[in-house]
Design a protein around this motif. Sequence first.
Motif, PDB file in Angstrom:
ATOM      1  N   ASN A   1       0.838  -1.205   0.000  1.00 19.07           N
ATOM      2  CA  ASN A   1       0.000   0.000   0.000  1.00 19.07           C
ATOM      3  C   ASN A   1       0.864   1.242   0.000  1.00 19.07           C
ATOM      4  OD1 ASN A   1      -2.901  -0.096   0.045  1.00 19.07           O
ATOM      5  ND2 ASN A   1      -2.674  -1.484   1.797  1.00 19.07           N
ATOM      6  N   LYS A   2       0.495   2.210  -0.843  1.00 18.84           N
ATOM      7  CA  LYS A   2       1.248   3.465  -0.892  1.00 18.84           C
ATOM      8  C   LYS A   2       0.333   4.584  -0.394  1.00 18.84           C
ATOM      9  CE  LYS A   2       2.283   0.960  -4.205  1.00 18.84           C
ATOM     10  NZ  LYS A   2       1.970   0.390  -5.474  1.00 18.84           N
ATOM     11  N   THR A   3       0.836   5.416   0.480  1.00 17.35           N
ATOM     12  CA  THR A   3       0.041   6.517   1.019  1.00 17.35           C
ATOM     13  C   THR A   3       0.874   7.790   1.032  1.00 17.35           C
ATOM     14  OG1 THR A   3      -0.854   4.874   2.522  1.00 17.35           O
ATOM     15  CG2 THR A   3      -1.509   7.143   2.939  1.00 17.35           C
ATOM     16  N   TYR A   4       0.263   8.882   0.616  1.00 19.56           N
ATOM     17  CA  TYR A   4       0.915  10.190   0.702  1.00 19.56           C
ATOM     18  C   TYR A   4       0.336  10.896   1.921  1.00 19.56           C
ATOM     19  CZ  TYR A   4       2.742  14.704  -0.771  1.00 19.56           C
ATOM     20  OH  TYR A   4       3.409  15.886  -0.831  1.00 19.56           O
ATOM     21  N   LYS A   5       1.199  11.199   2.895  1.00 26.16           N
ATOM     22  CA  LYS A   5       0.717  11.840   4.113  1.00 26.16           C
ATOM     23  C   LYS A   5       1.741  12.858   4.610  1.00 26.16           C
ATOM     24  CE  LYS A   5      -1.682  10.569   8.312  1.00 26.16           C
ATOM     25  NZ  LYS A   5      -2.012   9.541   9.276  1.00 26.16           N
ATOM     26  N   ASP A   6       1.302  14.044   4.938  1.00 30.42           N
ATOM     27  CA  ASP A   6       2.176  15.111   5.454  1.00 30.42           C
ATOM     28  C   ASP A   6       3.438  15.267   4.599  1.00 30.42           C
ATOM     29  OD1 ASP A   6       0.328  15.326   7.507  1.00 30.42           O
ATOM     30  OD2 ASP A   6       1.388  13.847   8.737  1.00 30.42           O
TER      31      ASP A   6
ATOM     32  N   ILE B   1      -7.113  17.315   2.252  1.00 35.14           N
ATOM     33  CA  ILE B   1      -6.099  17.530   1.228  1.00 35.14           C
ATOM     34  C   ILE B   1      -5.264  16.266   0.961  1.00 35.14           C
ATOM     35  CG2 ILE B   1      -4.224  18.475   2.682  1.00 35.14           C
ATOM     36  CD1 ILE B   1      -5.463  20.043  -0.534  1.00 35.14           C
ATOM     37  N   ASP B   2      -4.955  15.507   2.019  1.00 32.42           N
ATOM     38  CA  ASP B   2      -4.174  14.278   1.837  1.00 32.42           C
ATOM     39  C   ASP B   2      -4.918  13.277   0.965  1.00 32.42           C
ATOM     40  OD1 ASP B   2      -1.948  15.009   3.162  1.00 32.42           O
ATOM     41  OD2 ASP B   2      -2.478  14.055   5.072  1.00 32.42           O
ATOM     42  N   LEU B   3      -6.231  13.226   1.158  1.00 29.94           N
ATOM     43  CA  LEU B   3      -7.054  12.291   0.385  1.00 29.94           C
ATOM     44  C   LEU B   3      -7.022  12.669  -1.099  1.00 29.94           C
ATOM     45  CD1 LEU B   3      -8.868   9.903   1.449  1.00 29.94           C
ATOM     46  CD2 LEU B   3     -10.769  11.337   0.789  1.00 29.94           C
ATOM     47  N   ILE B   4      -7.104  13.981  -1.365  1.00 28.07           N
ATOM     48  CA  ILE B   4      -7.051  14.443  -2.761  1.00 28.07           C
ATOM     49  C   ILE B   4      -5.693  14.092  -3.377  1.00 28.07           C
ATOM     50  CG2 ILE B   4      -7.098  16.498  -4.253  1.00 28.07           C
ATOM     51  CD1 ILE B   4      -9.170  17.693  -2.350  1.00 28.07           C
ATOM     52  N   GLN B   5      -4.626  14.286  -2.604  1.00 31.95           N
ATOM     53  CA  GLN B   5      -3.278  13.942  -3.086  1.00 31.95           C
ATOM     54  C   GLN B   5      -3.184  12.455  -3.429  1.00 31.95           C
ATOM     55  OE1 GLN B   5      -0.779  15.819  -3.786  1.00 31.95           O
ATOM     56  NE2 GLN B   5      -0.436  17.472  -2.330  1.00 31.95           N
ATOM     57  N   ASN B   6      -3.711  11.606  -2.526  1.00 29.74           N
ATOM     58  CA  ASN B   6      -3.672  10.155  -2.762  1.00 29.74           C
ATOM     59  C   ASN B   6      -4.498   9.762  -3.976  1.00 29.74           C
ATOM     60  OD1 ASN B   6      -2.100   8.608  -0.671  1.00 29.74           O
ATOM     61  ND2 ASN B   6      -3.252  10.009   0.635  1.00 29.74           N
ATOM     62  N   TYR B   7      -5.595  10.479  -4.181  1.00 31.96           N
ATOM     63  CA  TYR B   7      -6.474  10.230  -5.332  1.00 31.96           C
ATOM     64  C   TYR B   7      -5.747  10.623  -6.622  1.00 31.96           C
ATOM     65  CZ  TYR B   7     -10.687  10.719  -8.244  1.00 31.96           C
ATOM     66  OH  TYR B   7     -11.633  10.609  -9.231  1.00 31.96           O
TER      67      TYR B   7
END
Lengths: 371, 240
Positions: A201-206, A279-285
């Motif tokens: 799983n890849k996640t973009y956070k902070d 905003i993090d959710l939009i980045q991940n999307y």
Amino acid sequence: MINGLKSLILFINFLFCFESSGYFESNADVYSKRNTNYLGYNKIRLDFEKKISNGIDFNLSLIGKNNFGLRYLNSEDFTPYNEKNNFHYYDTLQTVFFFIDHLFFSYNKSNFKLLMGKQPIYYGSGFIWNPINKISFKNVLDPNYEIQGNNAFRLHFFAQTYDFDLIIIPEEKGDEISLFTSIGSSIYNNYLRLHVFRYLNKTYKDNKLLYDLDNYLGLTYSGNLIFDIGSSFEVVKKINSKSLEWTVSFDYTFNYGLNIMYERFHQDLSYEYNSEYPIDLIQNYLLGFINPIGEDYSFFSLSYQIDDYNTISFQSINNISDKSSILIPSLYYSLYDDVDLSFYFYMFNGDYTTEFGLNDWAFKFRVQIYF
Amino acid sequence: MFIIYLFLFSNLIFNQSYESYSILDSIVNKLTPPTSKGIITQVNTSPVKKDRLFKYEYFADNVEGVQLIRYIFPKKVKNNSFLIKNNGKDIWAYFDRTRRIRKLGSHVSKQGLQNSDFTFEDLGKNNNWLTDYKIDLKKEKNDFIINLNIIDKKKSDYDKIIIYANVETLYPSKISYFKKNINEKTLFLDNILYNNSFLYAQTMLMKNNLTKTETKMIIDEVEFDVLFDNDIFNENKLQK
């Protein structure tokens, strides 16, 4: 110059020893937001297949595409607007580009089939949403459209009453692989498949890219639970987590050709929609790490085949989380045996901070010529 | 004396019904030989639209109740396949353009194959004629006329079927399908040929009396008594 010409002749010669097919597609979209804009593309797909020896096949698919109309997109054109953070992201569509969609060989030997290379990978029983499939996502607005190939090693074993599938995907992180296994069998006209897999799983956070190797357990079903109504479901559970994703769908075709379909999808994204998406959710999307952006969706479709040449349909997709929706009336017309025309009208409902409220309306025209 | 008459009468009735059953059984077996493969041209005709032509490869193992159809023309549907199992109750579709394999609901079995007047169910072995219908046999000149009347209406789409079969060959020349006493469609079997010891109709014409559409299936190539690979009828191997 001469060397280039020689290479071109060799390449053409190489391609002509293959069995070939493909299509040309021209697509134009017009959409209205604050202004009315248009964009589109012309695309050619060439599929080549060569049987090298008994049991060994080589496949190559090339795609060439040129975009026209609007080519400079900002995030508000394709993601829900986030007012609080005043988030902006720009993207440019290339004018002309070519790429290899498939490049793989398959080897069949008795009950085994082995595939290696960039190949199409589809599985799951849902029509639009396949939570069991972490490898390739369908386009929600065009679920029947082809999906790009994935680099993978796949081994399939077929027995009389069951089959076993193993897929290994190399990850771009370079030191991990995702591993998918499943076993399926038919029981009284119903098909069940048990999935066990390990996925990176890849996640973009902070402003950081995080990787988590997670284990999943899933089950897919397709068949007729009651009467002759087509039914299917998929359920996936992340092990050692509360995360649960599922899809349930039903479809039925009446004797006079009317087809009706309903699908419901849920995923856990651990957020609550509160007037706009985090905003993090939009980045991940945007990065393609999650798809879709909402937690709960429903899909409803009515389609009627008037005759051999014409099909009309009405589809509705609802994002239950942000209360936005699209109504899509469409007409599919087969002009000749190998020439299809499609017309879609999109009526969006929701404000600019919701998924389906990005635009007011849109229109799509597409022609496909097969050869 | 009464008992003797009763015995003779019941014996006569039993023999008649046994004869009807065995003749119908022979017809069903002749229509769907144990194994076959071939190439079929399908022409959909409509009174208001131009004809539509398809060509497909056909593989059938009627002992196991499975059929595989793989389209070869037009190019738009080339390699699209339908795998029909359990005599039409279990249908798998493969779409080559998107490389997807999808199990279709059994309601699709009542639908036409590529919008034709042949349903998926029509392509399978009609074993239900022997179990779900009351059989009434008559002989007229060179034909047996077999009236099938449904026993339980829930079990089949057609409440009456009339089969006209040659007395000598037991191969049908015409089959009429009725729904609510209306002759919805009629199948005409022409150009009956021999291939080794197997009889087959080179041309099958299904006329829909309600829509006035017709579908002609022309057998271009055929082979009987085929030994198939174990996995040809496996849904996971639909992808070429």
